[in-house]
Scaffold this motif. Structure first.
Motif, mmCIF file in Angstrom:
data_model
loop_
_atom_site.group_PDB
_atom_site.id
_atom_site.type_symbol
_atom_site.label_atom_id
_atom_site.label_comp_id
_atom_site.label_asym_id
_atom_site.label_seq_id
_atom_site.Cartn_x
_atom_site.Cartn_y
_atom_site.Cartn_z
ATOM 1 N N MET A 1 40.621 36.071 29.266
ATOM 2 C CA MET A 1 40.523 36.381 30.734
ATOM 3 C C MET A 1 40.271 37.738 30.866
ATOM 4 N N MET A 2 39.287 37.981 32.242
ATOM 5 C CA MET A 2 39.062 39.341 32.574
ATOM 6 C C MET A 2 39.203 39.566 34.022
ATOM 7 N N GLU A 3 39.816 40.511 34.564
ATOM 8 C CA GLU A 3 40.016 40.785 35.823
ATOM 9 C C GLU A 3 38.322 40.919 36.620
ATOM 10 N N PRO A 4 38.381 40.598 37.563
ATOM 11 C CA PRO A 4 36.923 40.882 38.193
ATOM 12 C C PRO A 4 36.727 42.288 38.532
ATOM 13 N N ALA A 5 38.042 43.193 38.609
ATOM 14 C CA ALA A 5 37.785 44.388 38.864
ATOM 15 C C ALA A 5 37.684 45.350 37.625
ATOM 16 N N PHE B 1 32.679 46.132 33.977
ATOM 17 C CA PHE B 1 31.825 45.365 34.637
ATOM 18 C C PHE B 1 31.156 46.303 35.757
ATOM 19 N N PRO C 1 41.742 47.142 35.797
ATOM 20 C CA PRO C 1 40.975 46.698 37.065
ATOM 21 C C PRO C 1 41.285 47.961 38.092
ATOM 22 N N TYR C 2 40.197 48.633 38.249
ATOM 23 C CA TYR C 2 40.201 49.808 39.171
ATOM 24 C C TYR C 2 38.760 50.149 39.505
#
Ligand SMILES: Cc1ncc(COP(=O)(O)O)c(C=O)c1O
Ligand SMILES: Cc1ncc(COP(=O)(O)O)c(C=O)c1O
Lengths: 361, 361
Positions: free
Chosen positions: A55-59, A63, A146-147
């Protein structure tokens, strides 16, 4: 760092691919090594786990702001079934150099090498045996916090994945056509060209794509300041044999210090073949050809080992090198390096690291 | 592309953060827009889905070769509750320019803008209302194909996430200290500095980190070839007011063509304030200060809008600009741009795009 590496077994093993159609980087073994970083715990939770999506956070910062670095090395199975690595300490050191430039926290090089050894032992049946084949080892680190503010991430993931691989450029050491790029550049002093970070490769694709459309296998990059001095090829350093002497661009802060490059230089010195690291202009190379003194050109990198160059195109002019035949020194280097890697030749340099007490079938 | 955007509802909405402590890029709204690319179907499966982690392959190319690009724009809530975007077509266009340079397949700009509008409508309650606040919109695309050969990926994901944000540099337009970087560089002609790709930001962190340790808020980058000409600041373009004239580095292929930069230039022209895009050396700037002619310096970017520079340090010399006070033009530009964005001033340029018929509470 003294941490135990946890092992999480998978229920079912994958079917191994046909050893004759491995290609490069298409298949992944059953397990990977994983380790996480956060500010409180540093690098922690080292484990060998099934290779599978995570799993990866969109933020997640990778990315957006691209803190991502990697290494590439190989495990070989020798004739007697011993498994060995080739100069892995150099990859561990370079990984940390990449971390440093990209503001990623340093890893414990000894510990990571130990983890890689354990992973390769677990996956020993994935090491193909045969001319030019090996188990490619890809350690990589990327930011996960995520930031969306621009600053170094406070969280990272390190993974090591394994990919059984055939020869990078097909099965034969066959000379390739290379295009000397004048418009696009790969790297510049003060940038990140001297380390293995993801963005360097993304930036190189456009020129590579255009070159391929025009029938070239690879790009030869020139320096970004004057568009004059030779830097390196896609994922190889470059050597020229001019009138008996080997010449390669010096480490100038914008080219990658290749492990293969270093091995080539050491071998040549060992053989008393003259070799020089220097600033070399593309003009000189074409002038040497004009004089009939450009005897060989080849790339050097982990994936291809030695890749002879049969043709160079620069500024509308094409030159053919050594009749598009493999040069004598190119072949000798290829044989020596692969011989040492596969254990069929003696290793006078202490380059190989045997993975203790494991005999693969 | 005429595709319906699917909507996947989430069970429970998040608690919205305190509007007075938003910061930048820390909170994400309930939903995001998602679309995938593969060779067979092109860009497909557009949908608005809950913001939540998703699965990635360890071998996904973005982690290794960094094909990742993004945009940044904002949604504003006007006094009467209308929602509006600021020149979003320019961000869509620049997104495609970034795609082109990074070998990522083009998106349909009109369709993506429509999708962003729909997403913002769904999330209208996430738009904060108050001085300097807005809903930051982050569209981004990254490669997802699992493959370790270096070439453009055959699979991508596009996401648009939303983050309610306070003012980037705190609540007040307060002049910052900036360090003129001489060792590290951000970009060079022929590279990727003129587009918004992740690797640019990763490469910039080291210098930024050192500058911050030394008490500076930001880096001012110089050109990579001669280390002489001014490029831009971390995530802003830069303007100098010298003896009544505004001067900004021309778009030279290594700096980002900022939307705010363009708006500043147009506003100045509208006001009949002299403005010039040109090559500008850091030496000239310091010489202008020496002559008492350097009246204002400010950065311009979506996040900060206008960020006055109070102090510049280059080559061991520090100069104070306008007594560390906000300059007259800086303030006038800030008021004009934010006024247009928030609907309190008329928009003579047609810059704002109202999101039709929606009144937020
Ligand atoms: C850009 C670049 N140059 C050179 C090389 C050769 O380095 P090595 O011999 O360590 O594989 C590589 C990679 O593997 C590379 O990616
Ligand atoms: C490197 C860089 N320069 C300049 C800008 C300013 O561009 P814009 O005004 O479009 O936000 C940004 C971004 O936002 C940036 O990342």
């Amino acid at each position: 760092m003294k941490q135990d590496i946890q092992f999480v077994r998978r229920d079912e093993l994958k079917t191994k691919p046909d050893p004759n159609s491995l290609g490069f980087g298409k298949y992944y073994s059953d397990y990977m090594f994983s380790m996480d970083y956060n500010v409180e715990n540093g690098w922690h939770d080292p484990k060998i786990v099934p290779y599978e999506p995570f799993m990866m956070e969109p933020a997640a910062m990778v990315f957006h702001y691209g803190q991502a670095i990697f290494e590439g090395l190989k495990a070989y199975k020798t004739g007697d079934g011993t498994i060995q690595l080739f100069r892995p300490e150099k990859n561990m050191k370079r990984l940390n150099d990449s971390c440093d430039r990209l503001c990623i926290p340093q890893i414990d090089e000894g510990f990571l090498l130990e983890a890689i050894k354990q992973l390769v032992i677990v996956e020993k049946d994935w090491i193909p045996q045969g001319e030019g084949t090996s188990l490619y080892i890809r350690p990589f680190i990327f930011s996960t916090e995520p930031y969306l503010g621009v600053r170094p991430s406070h969280q990272y993931k390190l993974l090591v994945i394994l990919s059984p691989s055939g020869a990078y450029y097909g099965d034969q050491l066959s000379p390739v056509k290379i295009y000397v790029e004048e418009q696009y550049v790969r790297a510049v002093l003060g940038g990140v060209g001297h380390v293995k970070t993801a963005g360097n490769y993304a930036a190189s694709m456009k020129a590579q794509e255009i070159a391929e459309e025009n029938g070239y296998a690879q790009i030869l990059w020139l320096d970004a300041k004057e568009n004059k001095y030779v830097e390196e090829v896609g994922s190889m350093n470059i050597f020229f044999k001019i009138n008996g002497e080997l010449v390669t661009p010096q480490l100038n802060g914008s080219i990658l210090p290749g492990v293969t490059r270093d091995s080539v230089i050491q071998l040549l010195q060992y053989w008393n073949v003259p070799v020089r690291e220097t600033r070399v202009s593309i003009e000189e190379i074409f002038a040497a050809h004009e004089r009939g003194e450009l005897e060989e050109v080849f790339g050097a990198g982990t994936a291809a080992v030695i890749s002879p160059v049969g043709e160079l195109t620069w500024n509308g002019h094409s030159i053919v090198i050594n009749d598009k035949q493999i040069g004598e020194v190119s072949q000798r280097l290829y044989d020596a390096i692969t011989g040492i890697q596969l254990g069929s030749l003696e290793d006078p340099f202490g380059w190989t690291l045997k993975i203790d007490g494991v005999k693969a079938k």
